[in-house]
Design a protein around this motif. Structure first.
Motif, PDB file in Angstrom:
ATOM      1  N   ALA A 143       0.832  -1.204   0.000  1.00  0.00           N
ATOM      2  CA  ALA A 143       0.000   0.000   0.000  1.00  0.00           C
ATOM      3  C   ALA A 143       0.867   1.255   0.000  1.00  0.00           C
ATOM      4  N   ARG A 144       1.970   1.201   0.794  1.00  0.00           N
ATOM      5  CA  ARG A 144       2.882   2.344   0.842  1.00  0.00           C
ATOM      6  C   ARG A 144       3.500   2.598  -0.540  1.00  0.00           C
ATOM      7  N   GLU A 145       3.891   1.536  -1.222  1.00  0.00           N
ATOM      8  CA  GLU A 145       4.480   1.690  -2.548  1.00  0.00           C
ATOM      9  C   GLU A 145       3.472   2.266  -3.532  1.00  0.00           C
ATOM     10  N   ASP A 146       2.222   1.815  -3.417  1.00  0.00           N
ATOM     11  CA  ASP A 146       1.195   2.325  -4.313  1.00  0.00           C
ATOM     12  C   ASP A 146       0.953   3.808  -4.079  1.00  0.00           C
ATOM     13  N   VAL A 147       0.861   4.191  -2.798  1.00  0.00           N
ATOM     14  CA  VAL A 147       0.668   5.610  -2.471  1.00  0.00           C
ATOM     15  C   VAL A 147       1.870   6.430  -2.920  1.00  0.00           C
ATOM     16  N   ALA A 148       3.071   5.869  -2.729  1.00  0.00           N
ATOM     17  CA  ALA A 148       4.283   6.591  -3.122  1.00  0.00           C
ATOM     18  C   ALA A 148       4.291   6.862  -4.620  1.00  0.00           C
ATOM     19  N   ARG A 149       3.881   5.865  -5.399  1.00  0.00           N
ATOM     20  CA  ARG A 149       3.858   6.070  -6.857  1.00  0.00           C
ATOM     21  C   ARG A 149       2.856   7.157  -7.233  1.00  0.00           C
ATOM     22  N   ARG A 150       1.696   7.159  -6.546  1.00  0.00           N
ATOM     23  CA  ARG A 150       0.659   8.126  -6.900  1.00  0.00           C
ATOM     24  C   ARG A 150       1.022   9.544  -6.468  1.00  0.00           C
ATOM     25  N   LEU A 151       1.729   9.669  -5.335  1.00  0.00           N
ATOM     26  CA  LEU A 151       2.020  11.001  -4.806  1.00  0.00           C
ATOM     27  C   LEU A 151       3.328  11.584  -5.335  1.00  0.00           C
ATOM     28  N   HIS A 152       4.212  10.726  -5.828  1.00  0.00           N
ATOM     29  CA  HIS A 152       5.530  11.218  -6.217  1.00  0.00           C
ATOM     30  C   HIS A 152       5.430  12.297  -7.302  1.00  0.00           C
ATOM     31  N   ASP A 153       4.583  12.056  -8.278  1.00  0.00           N
ATOM     32  CA  ASP A 153       4.454  13.010  -9.381  1.00  0.00           C
ATOM     33  C   ASP A 153       3.423  14.094  -9.102  1.00  0.00           C
ATOM     34  N   GLY A 154       2.829  14.076  -7.919  1.00  0.00           N
ATOM     35  CA  GLY A 154       1.836  15.083  -7.584  1.00  0.00           C
ATOM     36  C   GLY A 154       2.282  15.967  -6.445  1.00  0.00           C
ATOM     37  N   VAL A 155       2.062  15.505  -5.220  1.00  0.00           N
ATOM     38  CA  VAL A 155       2.330  16.331  -4.036  1.00  0.00           C
ATOM     39  C   VAL A 155       3.808  16.662  -3.908  1.00  0.00           C
ATOM     40  N   LEU A 156       4.684  15.674  -4.067  1.00  0.00           N
ATOM     41  CA  LEU A 156       6.110  15.931  -3.894  1.00  0.00           C
ATOM     42  C   LEU A 156       6.627  16.927  -4.931  1.00  0.00           C
ATOM     43  N   GLN A 157       6.157  16.811  -6.181  1.00  0.00           N
ATOM     44  CA  GLN A 157       6.592  17.761  -7.202  1.00  0.00           C
ATOM     45  C   GLN A 157       6.075  19.164  -6.902  1.00  0.00           C
ATOM     46  N   THR A 158       4.852  19.239  -6.360  1.00  0.00           N
ATOM     47  CA  THR A 158       4.295  20.550  -6.012  1.00  0.00           C
ATOM     48  C   THR A 158       5.086  21.204  -4.892  1.00  0.00           C
TER      49      THR A 158
END
Length: 391
Positions: free
Chosen positions: A198-213
């Motif tokens: 689940a952590r890996e799935d969330v990481a993939r989804r957030l990496h290009d969104g929240v972290l980039q922002t």
């Protein structure tokens, strides 16, 4: 795995009863009280059928004291009645006892249900029942060497039977304890694997969104406080998503609460006063993380929705747990008219509920909000593990 053991024990119980019935038929001419023998063997059959039906309909009851106690009681009656239903010459004659191997099932059941010590003690009791029956109905000794009214070889036979029963009960209980520990380790491993996925799935989804922002805010903002906050949140999120070391794993509850207060002050230009007494009881990591997370979310709500300028976080001992109050001077709201948001429902109530605590919300429009948290010093056994918060 536990039900597999119980099914195996049920099969042994049936096989032992069948052999007991066969022995009773073959040795019927040696019986002095055949009716009593048949009734006892019939009672054993009733127990065997009852336990088998429970295994199919309600396996959890097989380890209940009433079920195990009933089986042990019938097995002990078989042992005590052996010398009564057979002629006196039967004792120590080499013939099979009335119960044969069926009482071993009850000893194993006690060990499986209540552990090796209880199993071993039950085995000793079962052996003692056999010994009492033998002592009451033993024929006159043929030698002059007598111990407790028995010849040494007879006494050794009784001791061997008792030791055999005790070993069976102890070994059965120990084996079941190992099986349960193995199941717990497997369950923990499965949960950790699911959390990792689940952590890996969330990481993939957030990496290009929240972290980039957040990275974009750090590079382009002219507000140093906003840049510092974005950088801190970026680091915290990366530590959570990618399992990086927690720099505050040894922080105290007060330190983590003050860190949460500092984030509020940097984000909302407010003031937070944290009051923690010296006699506050120590809490485990699950309660620590739940309390810090809930207080952090309450502070965020106070600044974001309540536009509070001053918040007081107060803690004190509460019986064997901790009481925490988060009171702000914000706009407040009417709980009867406004539905709770996701933050309050999941991040505050959800965290506290999982460790066996409770939450109270007291808010008045125009007069601020107080969120009261009560958490136990020890979470319930089924509470999920938490990682320590990142400060």
């Amino acid at each position: 795995m536990e039900q597999t053991v119980l099914r195996g024990l049920a099969g042994f119980r049936w096989a032992a009863w069948c052999w007991m019935a066969i022995v009773l038929v073959l040795a019927r001419r040696a019986l002095d009280h055949p009716v009593a023998a048949v009734l006892l063997v019939g009672a054993a059959l009733g127990i065997t059928i009852w336990v088998t039906r429970l295994l199919r309909r309600d396996p959890g009851r097989l380890c209940a004291p009433a079920v195990v106690g009933s089986e042990v009681g019938v097995a002990l009656a078989l042992q005590l009645a052996d010398g009564f239903v057979y002629r006196a010459s039967h004792v120590f004659s080499g013939e099979q006892p009335l119960g044969v191997a069926w009482p071993i099932a009850s000893v194993l059941a006690a060990g499986v249900a209540f552990g090796p010590v209880t199993g071993a003690v039950t085995g000793v009791v079962m052996g003692a029942g056999r010994a009492v029956s033998s002592l009451l109905h033993a024929p006159a000794p043929a030698t002059e060497v007598v111990l407790l009214g028995l010849e040494p070889v007879q006494l050794l036979s009784l001791l061997t039977t008792t030791v055999m029963y005790a070993l069976a009960g102890g070994a059965g209980g120990h084996a079941m304890r190992l099986i349960r520990a193995s199941e717990l380790r497997m369950t923990t491993a499965e949960r950790q694997l699911a959390e990792s996925r689940a952590r890996e799935d969330v990481a993939r989804r957030l990496h290009d969104g929240v972290l980039q922002t957040l990275a974009l805010v750090e590079r382009r903002s002219d507000d140093p406080r906003l840049v510092a906050l974005a950088r801190e949140q970026d680091h915290d999120l990366r530590r959570f998503l990618f399992g990086l070391p927690d720099v505050s794993a040894t922080a105290t509850l007060e330190q983590d609460l003050r860190a949460a207060a500092l984030r509020f002050e940097q984000t909302f230009d407010g003031r937070v006063e944290v009051l923690v007494p010296d006699d506050l009881p120590a809490v485990p990591d699950q309660v620590h993380a739940a309390l810090v997370g809930a207080v952090g979310e309450a502070l965020t709500n106070a600044g974001k929705h309540g536009r509070a300028e001053r918040v007081v976080v107060y803690l004190e001992p509460d019986g064997d747990g901790v009481f925490c109050s988060v009171r702000d001077d914000g706009t407040g709201f009417d709980p009867a008219q406004v539905d709770e948001g996701v933050g309050l429902t999941r991040s505050v109530r959800g965290r506290i509920d999982e460790v066996g605590g409770r939450v109270e919300v007291d808010a008045i429009p125009g007069h601020g909000t107080e969120i009261r948290l009560r958490v136990p010093a020890r979470p319930p056994s089924g509470a999920p593990p938490f990682s320590r918060p990142v400060g």
